[in-house]
Design an enzyme around this catalytic site. Sequence first.
Site, short mmCIF file in Angstrom:
data_model
loop_
_atom_site.label_atom_id
_atom_site.label_comp_id
_atom_site.label_asym_id
_atom_site.label_seq_id
_atom_site.Cartn_x
_atom_site.Cartn_y
_atom_site.Cartn_z
N GLY A 13 0.84 -1.21 0.00
CA GLY A 13 0.00 0.00 0.00
C GLY A 13 0.86 1.25 0.00
N ASP A 70 8.01 5.94 8.40
CA ASP A 70 7.37 5.25 9.51
C ASP A 70 6.15 6.08 9.81
OD1 ASP A 70 7.66 2.93 11.29
OD2 ASP A 70 7.41 4.46 12.83
N LYS A 172 -6.92 10.91 -1.59
CA LYS A 172 -6.05 10.77 -0.41
C LYS A 172 -4.67 11.34 -0.71
CE LYS A 172 -3.93 7.35 2.65
NZ LYS A 172 -3.64 5.93 2.92
P1 IMP Z 1 4.95 1.04 9.60
O1 IMP Z 1 5.20 2.49 9.34
O2 IMP Z 1 5.39 0.18 8.47
O3 IMP Z 1 5.45 0.64 10.95
O4 IMP Z 1 3.39 0.78 9.62
C1 IMP Z 1 2.54 1.67 10.15
C2 IMP Z 1 1.13 1.14 10.29
O5 IMP Z 1 0.36 2.33 10.50
C3 IMP Z 1 0.53 0.47 9.06
O6 IMP Z 1 0.67 -0.93 9.09
C4 IMP Z 1 -0.94 0.87 9.19
O7 IMP Z 1 -1.58 0.07 10.16
C5 IMP Z 1 -0.83 2.28 9.76
N1 IMP Z 1 -0.77 3.29 8.69
C6 IMP Z 1 0.30 4.05 8.30
N2 IMP Z 1 -0.03 4.85 7.27
C7 IMP Z 1 -1.32 4.58 7.00
C8 IMP Z 1 -2.22 5.09 6.02
O8 IMP Z 1 -1.92 5.94 5.16
N3 IMP Z 1 -3.47 4.59 6.07
C9 IMP Z 1 -3.85 3.66 6.97
N4 IMP Z 1 -3.06 3.14 7.89
C10 IMP Z 1 -1.79 3.60 7.90
#
Ligand code: IMP
Length: 199
Positions: A13, A70, A172
């Site tokens: 994503g 992050d 978005k």
């Molecule tokens: P990380 O930055 O890979 O540790 O993941 C952050 C987590 O935050 C993701 O797995 C989602 O659960 C959430 N997250 C971060 N950015 C988004 C976004 O744009 N939409 C929805 N959830 C998000």
Amino acid sequence: MSARLVIATHNPGKLREFQSLLAPLGIEATSAGALGLPEPDETASDFAGNARLKALAAASAAGLPALADDSGFCAAALDGGPGVLSSRYAAGDYPAAFARIIAAARTADEWRAWFTCALCLAQPNGTTQTYIGLAHGRIAQTPRGQDGFGYDPLFIPDGHIQTYAELGHAAKENISHRAAAVAQLMAALHNGAATLTSA
Ligand code: IMP
């Protein structure tokens, strides 16, 4: 030759959003997943620390500039949580996480929520630059929408009545926390404060 950059994420994503946001710059972006780079543990206590850790690991392994983010969902009802623990808080069951957050929101103020994105550009020589993007909004009483990923169905950005997941990718991209951080990076690349140089 176009500049090369590793997008240090294994999240499809996020990769899709970054590739689309960076396309206007003519940057040749490869993902850490496609290069078979390992995913470092996110051991820092804040977004900027984790972004730096991921970007540095990818830049040194690939010998190319690397960009990592992050990011996470922050709810006033959880005093800014789950924040850096967003992924672990959901543990793969987003509907259950949404229900816990909605149940915690009692006062009007507790319906406030925001996304944070820390974006780090690391060079193979170990220098880093970090940009922070925020998107403010509120929790939806009922999660809605099919688009996007993670907490998108729960978040209604300020000035809108639809959730991120209902607004869809293109909308978005104009307003998101990730877009806000990427805009700062793009400004830095344009004015020379940041560069993409190989090892
Ligand atoms: P990380 O930055 O890979 O540790 O993941 C952050 C987590 O935050 C993701 O797995 C989602 O659960 C959430 N997250 C971060 N950015 C988004 C976004 O744009 N939409 C929805 N959830 C998000």
